[in-house]
Design an enzyme around this catalytic site. Structure first.
Site, PDB file in Angstrom:
ATOM      1  CB  THR A 132      -0.894  -0.015   1.261  1.00  0.00           C
ATOM      2  OG1 THR A 132      -1.495   1.263   1.431  1.00  0.00           O
ATOM      3  CG2 THR A 132      -0.088  -0.311   2.529  1.00  0.00           C
ATOM      4  CG  ASP A 133      -1.131   5.005  -0.944  1.00  0.00           C
ATOM      5  OD1 ASP A 133      -1.672   4.368  -0.022  1.00  0.00           O
ATOM      6  OD2 ASP A 133      -1.720   5.903  -1.577  1.00  0.00           O
ATOM      7  CD  GLU A 134      -3.415   3.370   4.197  1.00  0.00           C
ATOM      8  OE1 GLU A 134      -3.361   3.347   5.424  1.00  0.00           O
ATOM      9  OE2 GLU A 134      -4.453   3.131   3.544  1.00  0.00           O
ATOM     10  CE1 TYR A 157      -3.226  -2.643   5.744  1.00  0.00           C
ATOM     11  CE2 TYR A 157      -3.215  -0.294   5.223  1.00  0.00           C
ATOM     12  CZ  TYR A 157      -3.244  -1.616   4.814  1.00  0.00           C
ATOM     13  OH  TYR A 157      -3.285  -1.920   3.467  1.00  0.00           O
ATOM     14  CE  LYS A 161       0.148  -4.589   2.934  1.00  0.00           C
ATOM     15  NZ  LYS A 161      -0.248  -5.924   2.408  1.00  0.00           N
TER      16      LYS A 161
HETATM   17  P1  NAD Z   1      -9.643  -7.330   2.298  1.00  0.00           P
HETATM   18  O1  NAD Z   1      -9.625  -7.057   3.768  1.00  0.00           O
HETATM   19  O2  NAD Z   1     -10.872  -7.042   1.515  1.00  0.00           O
HETATM   20  O3  NAD Z   1      -9.258  -8.847   2.031  1.00  0.00           O
HETATM   21  C1  NAD Z   1      -8.251  -9.517   2.730  1.00  0.00           C
HETATM   22  C2  NAD Z   1      -8.414 -11.016   2.472  1.00  0.00           C
HETATM   23  O4  NAD Z   1      -7.346 -11.694   3.159  1.00  0.00           O
HETATM   24  C3  NAD Z   1      -9.730 -11.584   3.010  1.00  0.00           C
HETATM   25  O5  NAD Z   1     -10.315 -12.437   2.064  1.00  0.00           O
HETATM   26  C4  NAD Z   1      -9.312 -12.365   4.249  1.00  0.00           C
HETATM   27  O6  NAD Z   1     -10.149 -13.487   4.518  1.00  0.00           O
HETATM   28  C5  NAD Z   1      -7.906 -12.802   3.864  1.00  0.00           C
HETATM   29  N1  NAD Z   1      -7.063 -13.045   5.046  1.00  0.00           N
HETATM   30  C6  NAD Z   1      -6.915 -12.237   6.129  1.00  0.00           C
HETATM   31  N2  NAD Z   1      -6.118 -12.837   7.027  1.00  0.00           N
HETATM   32  C7  NAD Z   1      -5.732 -14.014   6.490  1.00  0.00           C
HETATM   33  C8  NAD Z   1      -4.900 -15.083   6.960  1.00  0.00           C
HETATM   34  N3  NAD Z   1      -4.307 -15.022   8.150  1.00  0.00           N
HETATM   35  N4  NAD Z   1      -4.707 -16.141   6.144  1.00  0.00           N
HETATM   36  C9  NAD Z   1      -5.323 -16.215   4.928  1.00  0.00           C
HETATM   37  N5  NAD Z   1      -6.146 -15.260   4.462  1.00  0.00           N
HETATM   38  C10 NAD Z   1      -6.338 -14.168   5.240  1.00  0.00           C
HETATM   39  O7  NAD Z   1      -8.389  -6.512   1.729  1.00  0.00           O
HETATM   40  P2  NAD Z   1      -8.204  -5.749   0.340  1.00  0.00           P
HETATM   41  O8  NAD Z   1      -8.694  -4.370   0.482  1.00  0.00           O
HETATM   42  O9  NAD Z   1      -8.681  -6.604  -0.769  1.00  0.00           O
HETATM   43  O10 NAD Z   1      -6.608  -5.679   0.292  1.00  0.00           O
HETATM   44  C11 NAD Z   1      -5.841  -6.755  -0.251  1.00  0.00           C
HETATM   45  C12 NAD Z   1      -4.365  -6.401  -0.179  1.00  0.00           C
HETATM   46  O11 NAD Z   1      -4.121  -5.193  -0.896  1.00  0.00           O
HETATM   47  C13 NAD Z   1      -3.857  -6.165   1.240  1.00  0.00           C
HETATM   48  O12 NAD Z   1      -2.567  -6.709   1.345  1.00  0.00           O
HETATM   49  C14 NAD Z   1      -3.816  -4.640   1.367  1.00  0.00           C
HETATM   50  O13 NAD Z   1      -2.817  -4.238   2.260  1.00  0.00           O
HETATM   51  C15 NAD Z   1      -3.477  -4.246  -0.072  1.00  0.00           C
HETATM   52  N6  NAD Z   1      -3.969  -2.916  -0.489  1.00  0.00           N
HETATM   53  C16 NAD Z   1      -5.287  -2.569  -0.320  1.00  0.00           C
HETATM   54  C17 NAD Z   1      -5.722  -1.315  -0.780  1.00  0.00           C
HETATM   55  C18 NAD Z   1      -7.166  -0.907  -0.652  1.00  0.00           C
HETATM   56  O14 NAD Z   1      -7.508   0.232  -1.003  1.00  0.00           O
HETATM   57  N7  NAD Z   1      -8.081  -1.756  -0.229  1.00  0.00           N
HETATM   58  C19 NAD Z   1      -4.813  -0.444  -1.391  1.00  0.00           C
HETATM   59  C20 NAD Z   1      -3.472  -0.841  -1.545  1.00  0.00           C
HETATM   60  C21 NAD Z   1      -3.072  -2.083  -1.097  1.00  0.00           C
HETATM   61  P1  TYD Z   2     -10.703   4.079   4.357  1.00  0.00           P
HETATM   62  O1  TYD Z   2     -11.684   3.684   3.315  1.00  0.00           O
HETATM   63  O2  TYD Z   2     -10.782   3.448   5.708  1.00  0.00           O
HETATM   64  O3  TYD Z   2      -9.248   3.906   3.726  1.00  0.00           O
HETATM   65  P2  TYD Z   2      -7.787   4.394   4.294  1.00  0.00           P
HETATM   66  O4  TYD Z   2      -7.913   4.737   5.718  1.00  0.00           O
HETATM   67  O5  TYD Z   2      -6.972   3.169   4.080  1.00  0.00           O
HETATM   68  O6  TYD Z   2      -7.391   5.549   3.431  1.00  0.00           O
HETATM   69  O7  TYD Z   2     -10.825   5.655   4.574  1.00  0.00           O
HETATM   70  C1  TYD Z   2     -10.686   6.558   3.497  1.00  0.00           C
HETATM   71  C2  TYD Z   2     -10.739   7.962   4.084  1.00  0.00           C
HETATM   72  O8  TYD Z   2     -12.053   8.193   4.597  1.00  0.00           O
HETATM   73  C3  TYD Z   2      -9.795   8.174   5.264  1.00  0.00           C
HETATM   74  O9  TYD Z   2      -9.294   9.498   5.208  1.00  0.00           O
HETATM   75  C4  TYD Z   2     -10.671   7.986   6.483  1.00  0.00           C
HETATM   76  C5  TYD Z   2     -12.016   8.497   5.996  1.00  0.00           C
HETATM   77  N1  TYD Z   2     -13.218   7.844   6.596  1.00  0.00           N
HETATM   78  C6  TYD Z   2     -14.258   8.636   7.098  1.00  0.00           C
HETATM   79  O10 TYD Z   2     -14.200   9.883   7.053  1.00  0.00           O
HETATM   80  N2  TYD Z   2     -15.344   8.006   7.612  1.00  0.00           N
HETATM   81  C7  TYD Z   2     -15.454   6.663   7.684  1.00  0.00           C
HETATM   82  O11 TYD Z   2     -16.482   6.134   8.206  1.00  0.00           O
HETATM   83  C8  TYD Z   2     -14.389   5.865   7.160  1.00  0.00           C
HETATM   84  C9  TYD Z   2     -14.459   4.366   7.199  1.00  0.00           C
HETATM   85  C10 TYD Z   2     -13.292   6.502   6.612  1.00  0.00           C
END
Ligand code: NAD
Ligand code: TYD
Length: 352
Positions: A132-134, A157, A161
């Protein structure tokens, strides 16, 4: 089968889009989806590919060292695309230990097993870590994250990562494990668990419930449509240079409050409400602890070296996303009828 690919976390939001893409685009690869089915994992996300001959689901936990070792011994994977993680910042604030376990130790288990089965030959093998970019921390009003930006994670988090990214790089340098990493900005689209801002807001707007905005809604995120992330992952998996990192982003920055206003506008139209009706639900609530101000990705390395670009403009992507949630009410109902209510109360009750 020409190759056997392990995708971890394939039942989650991004993972399910990646699994679908690989199962459909590579009929001669066996795609093994390993997922523990935590609260965030949902096999309904993959009902359209579950009967395909080149797809196999395995329920299992990346924290289980013996199980992971035996899975790698059984399948002798050629490639790993590692998405399994605890992924929600707010949950990491309430319960950091789970993030350390899964995101750091779980990743270690996968690295160790890959190292073991590839010890004699790494030709054509790849461990692809999705990050992630975070990890880069929080920007002020200027500038962008590039691949060489120093890591500065600020939530449990992002710290977990960042730690896993460092370990993946350490395995490349120390053991010559063939790895690649990508760091992506915020994703949006269908199948996202409604703890994240966009699906949570869509669900609340639909049900005429308050839309909780943390602080003043001035925080900025760079939003990318999930299928564009999946296509970048496919490209990096096939063409990325071993040992490299690629930033993926939408060049699409929004303050949270502007984003929610846009979403309300789209929802008013789709639900046949009067203009401005949904926006009345906007409610400012207590800010997230340590809330990062701004994320913004410079993805020019990926665009220039590998020729990737996002396929969608945000206006189109957000409409598609709203359409998906409105057409899949049953998917949402199945989630919000479970533990979600308890989670929602814990996070939001008394926050206004
Ligand atoms: P998500 O929470 O929707 O899905 C995570 C999946 O991992 C779930 O299906 C869960 O059951 C599985 N999981 C969790 N713990 C596990 C374990 N111990 N063993 C096996 N499976 C397990 O997450 P997402 O938003 O789809 O993100 C997927 C990946 O992409 C993550 O690594 C996250 O850090 C990265 N990412 C997410 C975003 C975003 O905007 N959502 C952006 C950049 C990177
Ligand atoms: P989120 O979807 O949790 O992603 P991330 O924290 O990984 O960026 O949140 C996106 C943005 O929205 C973040 O600045 C937090 C804000 N946010 C709210 O203002 N209200 C909410 O209920 C949630 C879940 C997030």
């Amino acid at each position: 089968m020409k190759k056997t690919i392990l995708i971890t976390g394939g039942a989650g939001f991004i993972g399910s889009h990646v699994v679908r893409l690989f199962v459909n685009n590579y009929p001669d690869y066996l795609i093994v989806n390993l997922d523990a089915l935590t609260y965030a994992g949902n096999l309904e996300n993959l009902s359209d590919v579950e009967n395909k001959g080149n797809y196999k689901f395995v329920k299992g936990d990346i924290n289980d060292t013996l199980f992971i070792n035996s899975l790698f011994e059984e399948y002798k994977f050629d490639g790993v695309i590692h998405l399994a993680a605890e992924s929600h910042v707010d949950r990491s604030i309430s319960n950091p230990l789970e993030f350390i376990q899964t995101n750091i130790l779980g990743t270690m288990n996968l690295l160790n097993s890959a190292r073991q089965i590839w010890k004699d030959n790494t030709e054509g093998k790849l461990f692809y870590h999705i990050s992630t970019d975070e990890v880069y921390g929080s920007l002020g009003s200027e500038g962008f994250f590039v691949e060489s930006t120093a890591y500065d994670p600020r939530s449990p988090y992002s710290a977990s990562k960042a730690s896993s990214d460092h370990l993946v790089r350490a395995y490349f340098h120390t053991y010559k494990l063939p790895v690649v990493i990508s760091n992506c900005s915020n994703n949006y689209g269908g199948n996202q668990f409604p703890e994240k801002l966009i699906p949570l807001a869509i669900n609340n707007i639909k049900n005429s419930k308050p839309i909780p905005i943390y602080g003043k809604g001035e925080n900025i995120r760079d939003w990318l449509f999930v299928e564009d992330h999946a296509s970048a992952i496919e490209l990096i998996f096939n063409k990325g240079k071993v040992g490299e990192t690629y930033n993926i982003g939408g060049n699409n920055e929004w303050t949270n409050i502007d984003l929610i206003h846009k979403l309300c506008e789209v929802m008013d139209k789709k639900l046949g409400r009067e203009a401005g009706e949904s926006a009345k639900l906007i409610t400012f609530v207590k800010d997230r602890a340590g809330h990062d101000l701004r994320y913004a990705i410079d993805s020019s390395k990926l665009q220039e070296e590998l020729g990737w670009k996002p396929s969608l403009q945000f206006e189109e992507g957000i409409e598609k996303t709203v359409d998906w949630y409105l057409a899949n009410q049953e998917w949402m109902d199945n989630i919000i009828s479970g533990d979600y209510e308890k989670y929602y109360k814990e996070q939001y009750e008394g926050r206004e």
